[in-house]
Design a protein around this motif. Structure first.
Motif, PDB file in Angstrom:
ATOM      1  N   LYS A 164       0.843  -1.217   0.000  1.00  0.00           N
ATOM      2  CA  LYS A 164       0.000   0.000   0.000  1.00  0.00           C
ATOM      3  C   LYS A 164       0.868   1.254   0.000  1.00  0.00           C
ATOM      4  N   LYS A 165       1.915   1.195   0.807  1.00  0.00           N
ATOM      5  CA  LYS A 165       2.845   2.325   0.898  1.00  0.00           C
ATOM      6  C   LYS A 165       3.515   2.531  -0.460  1.00  0.00           C
ATOM      7  N   TYR A 166       3.909   1.407  -1.049  1.00  0.00           N
ATOM      8  CA  TYR A 166       4.606   1.477  -2.340  1.00  0.00           C
ATOM      9  C   TYR A 166       3.715   2.149  -3.393  1.00  0.00           C
ATOM     10  N   ASP A 167       2.440   1.749  -3.419  1.00  0.00           N
ATOM     11  CA  ASP A 167       1.544   2.306  -4.438  1.00  0.00           C
ATOM     12  C   ASP A 167       1.412   3.822  -4.307  1.00  0.00           C
ATOM     13  N   LEU A 168       1.324   4.285  -3.064  1.00  0.00           N
ATOM     14  CA  LEU A 168       1.224   5.736  -2.865  1.00  0.00           C
ATOM     15  C   LEU A 168       2.503   6.445  -3.304  1.00  0.00           C
ATOM     16  N   TYR A 169       3.625   5.885  -2.881  1.00  0.00           N
ATOM     17  CA  TYR A 169       4.935   6.471  -3.223  1.00  0.00           C
ATOM     18  C   TYR A 169       5.164   6.459  -4.738  1.00  0.00           C
ATOM     19  N   TYR A 170       4.803   5.316  -5.354  1.00  0.00           N
ATOM     20  CA  TYR A 170       5.126   5.140  -6.769  1.00  0.00           C
ATOM     21  C   TYR A 170       4.097   5.817  -7.680  1.00  0.00           C
ATOM     22  N   ASN A 171       2.807   5.493  -7.444  1.00  0.00           N
ATOM     23  CA  ASN A 171       1.784   6.041  -8.343  1.00  0.00           C
ATOM     24  C   ASN A 171       1.439   7.486  -7.996  1.00  0.00           C
ATOM     25  N   GLU A 172       1.120   7.714  -6.724  1.00  0.00           N
ATOM     26  CA  GLU A 172       0.581   9.046  -6.387  1.00  0.00           C
ATOM     27  C   GLU A 172       1.622  10.150  -6.393  1.00  0.00           C
ATOM     28  N   TYR A 173       2.827   9.831  -5.989  1.00  0.00           N
ATOM     29  CA  TYR A 173       3.811  10.921  -5.987  1.00  0.00           C
ATOM     30  C   TYR A 173       4.794  10.825  -7.160  1.00  0.00           C
ATOM     31  N   SER A 174       5.488   9.685  -7.285  1.00  0.00           N
ATOM     32  CA  SER A 174       6.510   9.599  -8.359  1.00  0.00           C
ATOM     33  C   SER A 174       5.875   9.788  -9.739  1.00  0.00           C
ATOM     34  N   ASN A 175       4.812   9.048 -10.007  1.00  0.00           N
ATOM     35  CA  ASN A 175       4.254   9.069 -11.366  1.00  0.00           C
ATOM     36  C   ASN A 175       3.207  10.153 -11.609  1.00  0.00           C
ATOM     37  N   ASN A 176       2.556  10.622 -10.535  1.00  0.00           N
ATOM     38  CA  ASN A 176       1.496  11.621 -10.734  1.00  0.00           C
ATOM     39  C   ASN A 176       1.931  13.040 -10.432  1.00  0.00           C
ATOM     40  N   VAL A 177       3.084  13.179  -9.799  1.00  0.00           N
ATOM     41  CA  VAL A 177       3.569  14.529  -9.493  1.00  0.00           C
ATOM     42  C   VAL A 177       4.919  14.754 -10.194  1.00  0.00           C
ATOM     43  N   LEU A 178       5.912  13.961  -9.790  1.00  0.00           N
ATOM     44  CA  LEU A 178       7.264  14.224 -10.310  1.00  0.00           C
ATOM     45  C   LEU A 178       7.378  13.964 -11.814  1.00  0.00           C
ATOM     46  N   TYR A 232       7.476  18.671 -18.059  1.00  0.00           N
ATOM     47  CA  TYR A 232       6.744  19.879 -18.497  1.00  0.00           C
ATOM     48  C   TYR A 232       5.259  19.623 -18.768  1.00  0.00           C
ATOM     49  N   GLU A 233       4.690  18.574 -18.204  1.00  0.00           N
ATOM     50  CA  GLU A 233       3.273  18.275 -18.451  1.00  0.00           C
ATOM     51  C   GLU A 233       2.489  18.706 -17.215  1.00  0.00           C
ATOM     52  N   ARG A 234       2.381  20.028 -17.038  1.00  0.00           N
ATOM     53  CA  ARG A 234       1.849  20.515 -15.756  1.00  0.00           C
ATOM     54  C   ARG A 234       0.381  20.181 -15.557  1.00  0.00           C
ATOM     55  N   SER A 235      -0.369  20.050 -16.675  1.00  0.00           N
ATOM     56  CA  SER A 235      -1.796  19.764 -16.503  1.00  0.00           C
ATOM     57  C   SER A 235      -2.017  18.350 -15.961  1.00  0.00           C
ATOM     58  N   MET A 236      -0.999  17.512 -16.024  1.00  0.00           N
ATOM     59  CA  MET A 236      -1.140  16.131 -15.553  1.00  0.00           C
ATOM     60  C   MET A 236      -0.728  15.978 -14.087  1.00  0.00           C
ATOM     61  N   VAL A 237      -0.236  17.048 -13.487  1.00  0.00           N
ATOM     62  CA  VAL A 237       0.244  16.943 -12.102  1.00  0.00           C
ATOM     63  C   VAL A 237      -0.945  16.924 -11.145  1.00  0.00           C
TER      64      VAL A 237
END
Ligand code: GDG
Length: 466
Positions: free
Chosen positions: A81-95, A101-106
């Motif tokens: 569960k922790k991994y999914d948040l770290y990987y999907n929600e922050y690494s892939n959805n923010v960083l 340069y895809e700011r609308s996707m952040v």
């Protein structure tokens, strides 16, 4: 030889629950590191990476005793569960979107950030525990931005380098990140931070200045180290019996048809929609080319559970089918679209048989596919590389045809020219780029980076351009 611990988000294997075994995983980072020749680089490599706790512990432990792709490995166990948040929600959805340069996707997420900190801490703890004083630590990519600072807190004397595989954007973009200060403060504690391209280094430098208000006195620890590939491997692949079998099979259907090839992970950064629109415009503008040219587009499934990626897949497939519907005939399908991975041998065959490789990335840290294509060309019939100027590879491959993927009108003209480029020119251009890659492969990349890491580094632009 001294030991170098490579640290990345994942180990180069994924657990296949259906087969109950670990299978090799692919992707840019894995491709590059897989090709490292220990004796050439001068280090014994071991690999540290995350495994989630939904995989059987005994299975995970078996990785500790069985080398993965010839490298001893150290799985770091993280709750799923922790991994999914770290990987999907922050690494892939923010960083990921922000750095491309895809700011609308952040989609900023506090929970994602908390998990990112926790997982980076778990990775740092594992390094602190495993590392001997004379080890060299080489941390890879944006999922582990906080690791350098956390390791240095406990082991300030460990030699630690960081390599960023994706772009570092303009400070005007980076400073929008709510957690900009934590990330910059961690990275400046490395003994060496490497980027693919000089522009990324410059953007990083101005971000440090803007975020911290000053450039630290030891800023000699940043450098440009464009990644490469296992060049010999791609040369050898060309003549393997399996590859030749694919070539034979495809040639029968291809006949006089010219192929434009695309090989991209399903990701908005790869510019797939722009590429399809360009091909559509090409067929409209040059009716005489209909029936003579096909786009062969391989799309590798990626982040399949993310809604934005599912939407993108749908848009791509709609556009492919509308172009095929509009310009196809019973004897001619303008676009061959493959949504799956292919074997190395098949990939080599497709590289060899295609007259043009089209890389239309909106942004791309380096882009290894363009390098692999060059090494796979034959001496007799080499092709042409159409390369987006928004890739890191663009600085290295100065004989590629440069395109701005947003300028469809201009790209269409260049595409046509590439398809009719004289053989003597193609030989000269591919030959020059191949010579370069023969002398600068992934082991050279690692060797130069690690050499600068272990000795007192100086700021150099090691970009080797033709
Ligand atoms: C990141 C950065 C940077 C792909 N499909 C198949 C297959 N592949 C292999 C290719 C190539 C690799 O995966 C893809 O590398 P890229 O560099 O093009 O892209 P990313 O995965 O986005 O990698 C990128 C890289 O890190 C390294 O620093 O260049 O900019 O985004 O090696 O060959 N291989 C096989 N079958 C496939 O279907 N065998």
């Amino acid at each position: 030889m001294s030991r170098c611990l490579l640290v990345s988000n994942r180990l180069p294997v994924a657990f296949n629950s259906t087969l109950n075994i670990f299978t090799p995983s692919s992707g840019g980072l894995v491709s590059a590191i897989k090709g490292l020749d220990s004796s050439k680089v001068g280090f014994d490599f071991e690999w540290m990476g995350i495994m989630t706790d939904d995989v059987d512990v005994e299975k995970i432990n078996s990785l500790r005793t069985t080398p993965v792709g010839n490298l001893p490995s150290h799985p770091i166990i993280v709750p799923k569960k922790k991994y999914d948040l770290y990987y999907n929600e922050y690494s892939n959805n923010v960083l990921w979107p922000l750095l491309h340069y895809e700011r609308s996707m952040v989609h900023n997420s506090q929970d994602g950030w908390e998990a990112y900190k926790e997982v980076n801490q778990l990775v740092a703890d594992a390094i602190v525990q495993e590392a001997r004083d004379d080890d060299t630590i080489w941390v890879h990519d944006f999922q582990l931005f906080l690791v350098p600072g956390l390791v240095k807190d406990k082991r300030p004397n460990l030699k630690l380098g960081f390599f960023l595989h994706i772009p570092f954007p303009s400070s005007e973009i980076f400073r929008e990140l709510p957690q900009r200060k934590e990330i910059i403060s961690s990275l400046i504690r490395c003994d060496l931070v490497g980027f693919h391209d000089l522009s990324y280094l410059n953007h990083f430098r101005s971000s440090v200045q803007r975020v911290l208000g000053e450039i630290p006195s030891n800023d000699r620890m940043w450098g440009v180290y464009p990644i490469s590939i296992d060049s010999q491997h791609f040369l050898d692949l060309r003549n393997k019996p399996e590859t030749l079998e694919f070539i034979h099979k495809y040639k029968e259907n291809k006949k006089e048809m010219k192929w434009i090839l695309g090989v991209d992970r399903l990701d908005y950064i790869k510019g797939l929609l722009l590429k399809l629109q360009t091909f559509k415009e090409f067929l409209k503008r040059f009716p005489e080319e209909r029936g003579k040219v096909q786009l062969v587009q391989i799309v590798i499934p990626s982040r399949t559970e993310v809604p934005e990626y599912q939407d993108l897949k749908q848009q791509i497939e709609q556009l492919v089918s509308s172009i095929n519907g509009q310009y196809g005939t019973p004897a001619y399908t303008p676009i061959h679209y493959l949504y799956h991975s292919v074997s190395e041998a098949e990939l080599s065959a497709l590289y060899q048989l295609s007259e043009v490789l089209h890389i239309g990335s909106r942004r791309d840290g380096m882009n290894l596919v363009s390098l692999e294509y060059i090494m796979s060309q034959t001496e007799e019939e080499p092709g042409v590389v159409l390369l987006s100027e928004f890739t890191g590879a663009h600085s290295t491959l100065s004989y590629a045809v440069s395109i701005n993927p947003w300028n469809i009108k201009d790209t269409v003209i260049k595409l046509r020219e590439a398809l009719h480029h004289p053989l003597s020119k193609r030989k000269e251009e591919i030959g020059a780029m191949r010579d370069f890659l023969t002398h600068y492969n992934s082991s050279d990349w690692a060797k130069v980076f690690l050499r600068d890491l272990v000795r007192e580094p100086v700021v150099t632009d090691t970009t080797l351009t033709l």
